[in-house]
Every structure is written in C-alpha cells, then in structure tokens.
Design a protein around this motif. Structure first.
Motif, PDB file in Angstrom:
ATOM      1  N   VAL A  82     -39.651  47.058  -8.062  1.00 46.16           N
ATOM      2  CA  VAL A  82     -39.525  45.611  -8.155  1.00 46.16           C
ATOM      3  C   VAL A  82     -38.939  45.142  -6.832  1.00 46.16           C
ATOM      4  O   VAL A  82     -38.031  45.787  -6.293  1.00 46.16           O
ATOM      5  CB  VAL A  82     -38.610  45.195  -9.322  1.00 46.16           C
ATOM      6  CG1 VAL A  82     -38.410  43.675  -9.343  1.00 46.16           C
ATOM      7  CG2 VAL A  82     -39.185  45.681 -10.653  1.00 46.16           C
ATOM      8  N   GLN A 123     -37.525  41.762  -4.221  1.00 44.99           N
ATOM      9  CA  GLN A 123     -36.924  40.431  -4.215  1.00 44.99           C
ATOM     10  C   GLN A 123     -36.798  39.964  -2.766  1.00 44.99           C
ATOM     11  O   GLN A 123     -35.978  40.495  -2.006  1.00 44.99           O
ATOM     12  CB  GLN A 123     -35.558  40.451  -4.890  1.00 44.99           C
ATOM     13  CG  GLN A 123     -34.932  39.091  -5.068  1.00 44.99           C
ATOM     14  CD  GLN A 123     -33.728  39.133  -5.986  1.00 44.99           C
ATOM     15  OE1 GLN A 123     -32.960  40.095  -5.994  1.00 44.99           O
ATOM     16  NE2 GLN A 123     -33.546  38.082  -6.774  1.00 44.99           N
ATOM     17  N   LYS A 159     -35.157  34.600  -3.110  1.00 44.26           N
ATOM     18  CA  LYS A 159     -36.239  34.365  -4.077  1.00 44.26           C
ATOM     19  C   LYS A 159     -36.026  35.149  -5.359  1.00 44.26           C
ATOM     20  O   LYS A 159     -35.037  35.860  -5.524  1.00 44.26           O
ATOM     21  CB  LYS A 159     -37.589  34.748  -3.447  1.00 44.26           C
ATOM     22  CG  LYS A 159     -37.899  33.995  -2.163  1.00 44.26           C
ATOM     23  CD  LYS A 159     -38.030  32.501  -2.384  1.00 44.26           C
ATOM     24  CE  LYS A 159     -38.433  31.781  -1.110  1.00 44.26           C
ATOM     25  NZ  LYS A 159     -38.512  30.308  -1.308  1.00 44.26           N
ATOM     26  N   GLY A 160     -36.965  35.033  -6.274  1.00 44.52           N
ATOM     27  CA  GLY A 160     -36.872  35.706  -7.557  1.00 44.52           C
ATOM     28  C   GLY A 160     -37.402  37.126  -7.517  1.00 44.52           C
ATOM     29  O   GLY A 160     -37.821  37.638  -6.481  1.00 44.52           O
ATOM     30  N   LEU A 161     -37.387  37.751  -8.684  1.00 47.07           N
ATOM     31  CA  LEU A 161     -37.865  39.121  -8.822  1.00 47.07           C
ATOM     32  C   LEU A 161     -39.385  39.142  -8.894  1.00 47.07           C
ATOM     33  O   LEU A 161     -39.994  38.314  -9.576  1.00 47.07           O
ATOM     34  CB  LEU A 161     -37.280  39.754 -10.092  1.00 47.07           C
ATOM     35  CG  LEU A 161     -35.761  39.803 -10.179  1.00 47.07           C
ATOM     36  CD1 LEU A 161     -35.331  40.330 -11.549  1.00 47.07           C
ATOM     37  CD2 LEU A 161     -35.178  40.665  -9.071  1.00 47.07           C
ATOM     38  N   TRP A 214     -42.391  41.939  -9.761  1.00 48.35           N
ATOM     39  CA  TRP A 214     -42.812  43.278 -10.171  1.00 48.35           C
ATOM     40  C   TRP A 214     -43.882  43.776  -9.215  1.00 48.35           C
ATOM     41  O   TRP A 214     -44.826  43.040  -8.874  1.00 48.35           O
ATOM     42  CB  TRP A 214     -43.356  43.218 -11.589  1.00 48.35           C
ATOM     43  CG  TRP A 214     -43.827  44.536 -12.115  1.00 48.35           C
ATOM     44  CD1 TRP A 214     -43.071  45.493 -12.706  1.00 48.35           C
ATOM     45  CD2 TRP A 214     -45.157  45.034 -12.092  1.00 48.35           C
ATOM     46  NE1 TRP A 214     -43.862  46.565 -13.058  1.00 48.35           N
ATOM     47  CE2 TRP A 214     -45.148  46.308 -12.692  1.00 48.35           C
ATOM     48  CE3 TRP A 214     -46.374  44.535 -11.626  1.00 48.35           C
ATOM     49  CZ2 TRP A 214     -46.294  47.087 -12.831  1.00 48.35           C
ATOM     50  CZ3 TRP A 214     -47.521  45.300 -11.765  1.00 48.35           C
ATOM     51  CH2 TRP A 214     -47.463  46.566 -12.360  1.00 48.35           C
ATOM     52  N   TYR A 269     -36.233  47.445  -5.242  1.00 46.01           N
ATOM     53  CA  TYR A 269     -35.472  48.169  -6.250  1.00 46.01           C
ATOM     54  C   TYR A 269     -36.395  49.171  -6.957  1.00 46.01           C
ATOM     55  O   TYR A 269     -37.533  48.832  -7.303  1.00 46.01           O
ATOM     56  CB  TYR A 269     -34.950  47.228  -7.321  1.00 46.01           C
ATOM     57  CG  TYR A 269     -33.961  46.177  -6.861  1.00 46.01           C
ATOM     58  CD1 TYR A 269     -34.366  44.861  -6.655  1.00 46.01           C
ATOM     59  CD2 TYR A 269     -32.614  46.488  -6.684  1.00 46.01           C
ATOM     60  CE1 TYR A 269     -33.461  43.889  -6.267  1.00 46.01           C
ATOM     61  CE2 TYR A 269     -31.695  45.517  -6.294  1.00 46.01           C
ATOM     62  CZ  TYR A 269     -32.134  44.227  -6.085  1.00 46.01           C
ATOM     63  OH  TYR A 269     -31.229  43.254  -5.704  1.00 46.01           O
ATOM     64  N   TYR A 282     -39.803  47.664 -20.528  1.00 45.26           N
ATOM     65  CA  TYR A 282     -38.757  46.967 -19.807  1.00 45.26           C
ATOM     66  C   TYR A 282     -38.013  47.979 -18.932  1.00 45.26           C
ATOM     67  O   TYR A 282     -38.315  49.184 -18.961  1.00 45.26           O
ATOM     68  CB  TYR A 282     -37.806  46.263 -20.781  1.00 45.26           C
ATOM     69  CG  TYR A 282     -37.264  47.169 -21.857  1.00 45.26           C
ATOM     70  CD1 TYR A 282     -37.923  47.317 -23.069  1.00 45.26           C
ATOM     71  CD2 TYR A 282     -36.091  47.889 -21.663  1.00 45.26           C
ATOM     72  CE1 TYR A 282     -37.439  48.168 -24.054  1.00 45.26           C
ATOM     73  CE2 TYR A 282     -35.595  48.731 -22.639  1.00 45.26           C
ATOM     74  CZ  TYR A 282     -36.278  48.865 -23.832  1.00 45.26           C
ATOM     75  OH  TYR A 282     -35.796  49.701 -24.803  1.00 45.26           O
ATOM     76  N   LEU A 283     -37.059  47.487 -18.131  1.00 38.92           N
ATOM     77  CA  LEU A 283     -36.385  48.322 -17.141  1.00 38.92           C
ATOM     78  C   LEU A 283     -34.905  48.404 -17.496  1.00 38.92           C
ATOM     79  O   LEU A 283     -34.187  47.393 -17.422  1.00 38.92           O
ATOM     80  CB  LEU A 283     -36.591  47.707 -15.753  1.00 38.92           C
ATOM     81  CG  LEU A 283     -38.068  47.500 -15.395  1.00 38.92           C
ATOM     82  CD1 LEU A 283     -38.214  46.680 -14.129  1.00 38.92           C
ATOM     83  CD2 LEU A 283     -38.775  48.835 -15.265  1.00 38.92           C
ATOM     84  N   TRP A 342     -31.457  50.222 -12.948  1.00 39.94           N
ATOM     85  CA  TRP A 342     -31.937  49.810 -11.635  1.00 39.94           C
ATOM     86  C   TRP A 342     -31.106  50.492 -10.550  1.00 39.94           C
ATOM     87  O   TRP A 342     -29.909  50.708 -10.712  1.00 39.94           O
ATOM     88  CB  TRP A 342     -31.801  48.296 -11.461  1.00 39.94           C
ATOM     89  CG  TRP A 342     -32.612  47.468 -12.402  1.00 39.94           C
ATOM     90  CD1 TRP A 342     -32.552  47.452 -13.774  1.00 39.94           C
ATOM     91  CD2 TRP A 342     -33.586  46.488 -12.046  1.00 39.94           C
ATOM     92  NE1 TRP A 342     -33.426  46.538 -14.285  1.00 39.94           N
ATOM     93  CE2 TRP A 342     -34.078  45.924 -13.245  1.00 39.94           C
ATOM     94  CE3 TRP A 342     -34.096  46.019 -10.831  1.00 39.94           C
ATOM     95  CZ2 TRP A 342     -35.061  44.923 -13.267  1.00 39.94           C
ATOM     96  CZ3 TRP A 342     -35.051  45.033 -10.843  1.00 39.94           C
ATOM     97  CH2 TRP A 342     -35.533  44.490 -12.051  1.00 39.94           C
TER      98      TRP A 342
END
Lengths: 107, 120
Positions: B37, B39, B43-45, B47, B95, B106-107, B110
């Motif tokens: 993932v 970033q 900014k946002g995450l 995938w 990440y 889901y994760l 991390w």
C-alpha cells in the motif's frame, strides 16, 4: 472497478460527541469492508473488519455497521486521542480500494 | 510478535528502477497473503498489489500494472516490490502489510514504511 466514497472529507467535533463517518461502495460488497485509523505521522491501524467486527485491542467506543453499499463508522464518545484520518477499504475482490479518507479533528 | 520491516526506498530518477523488500517475522510467513500500500505525501492510502501465501496469485492496481511486480521468497520470509519505469506519481511511502489469511482480505499488520522519491 468498484469505487469507495467517504463522507465527510473532514470533520470537527467536540470531546464527548458522537461521530459518524460514512463509506459508500459503487457496487455491493456484502460485508467485506474494513476501517483503519491513521494518526498524524503514524502507520495505519486496523479498527474494524467484516463491516462490524472490532479488531482486538480497539476501544469499544468504536463501532461499524452496514452491508451491501452503505457503511458507517461510529465513535460513541469522541476522545482527544481519536484525532486521525479514517479510511475504509473494500476487500471482496481485487483491487482492494481505499476510500479517500476522513480527517477528524477536535473542535 | 508480528514484525514487518521494509527497506530499499530512496531517491531514483524518472524512468529508473528500484526494488523494495519487506522482511516478516513472528508469524508463519508462507501462510499469509501480503500486500503493498502506498501513500503519496499529504495524500490518502492507495492499494498497490497483493500476493497469495504461496505466491501463485497476484493482483495489481491499474495505476501500476505492467510497471510494478510483487513477489515473495518464503524461504527468506521476504516480500518484494520490483519497480520499473518510475514516474513522479510513484513518489510515496510504501507500506507492506499482512492479511489474516492467504487470500484477498483486510490488513491486520503494517510495516513502518519506506519512502520512494522519484525526481531528477
């Protein structure tokens, strides 16, 4: 591909307030929805999976609900340490898209 | 204790290549899907990619398909991201993250992330 849209993009609330963040999928994803919290300068942390299951160790003031296309993350009583950006993520299939994030601040 | 440690980030020129690594410990590495993932600054995450526990299945975001390749060496408990034809849009913290099972999920853990900067 399925798009994930969060609202609002930012939110300011007082300590003790009930806070709700919404995540909408452009197509149905059953309950394959997770929520993450990312505090400033920190690594994202899993809060909720399967739309409503609280990850171990997460405070019970956090809860999730929804199925299909509409989901919510609720903080029942906002605490100062909850200042963060919150992301939803779908995982029914690839790509496992994230929402754009909701930045939560204390008023 | 589950630990994920990324390495390999740095400054690379546009059009260049880089290989990121993620060393896992504290769990049976081959039993779990692993993801990347990213970033971008402020900014946002986003995938990027996922690989199954065996390495037999991989998936990519459209934005990286054909340029980034995920792989793993279960004998070394290490996940990789091979990055080619890099552009400014690839500048981000990358990440690695672990899923709870071998599939798309889901994760739950991390790493701390490694910064890739694409600039001349």
């Amino acid at each position: 591909d399925i798009q994930m849209t969060q609202s609002p993009s930012s939110l300011s609330a007082s300590v003790g307030d009930r806070v709700t963040i919404t995540c909408r999928a452009s197509q149905g994803i059953s309950n394959y929805l997770a929520w993450y919290q990312q505090k400033p300068g920190k690594v994202p942390k899993l809060l909720i999976y399967a739309a409503s299951t609280l990850q171990s160790g997460v405070p019970s003031r956090f809860s999730g609900s929804g199925s299909g296309t509409d989901f919510t993350l609720t903080i029942s009583s906002l605490q100062p340490e909850d200042v963060a950006t919150y992301y939803c993520q779908k995982y029914n299939s690839a790509p496992s898209t994230f929402g754009q994030g909701t930045k939560l601040e204390i008023k | 204790e589950v630990q994920l440690l990324e390495s390999g980030g740095g400054l690379v020129q546009p059009g260049g290549s880089l290989r990121l690594s993620c060393a896992g410990s504290g769990f049976i590495f081959s039993s779990y899907a692993m993801s990347w993932v990213r970033q971008a600054p402020g900014k946002g995450l986003e995938w990027v990619s996922i690989i199954s526990g065996s390495g037999g299945s991989t998936y990519y975001a459209d934005s990286v398909k054909g340029r980034l390749t995920i792989s793993r060496d279960n004998s070394k408990n290490t996940l990789y991201l091979h990055m080619n034809s890099l552009g400014a849009e690839d500048t981000a913290v990358y990440y690695c993250a672990k899923g709870p099972v071998s599939g798309i999920y889901y994760l739950d853990y991390w790493g701390q992330g490694t910064l890739v900067t694409v600039s001349s």
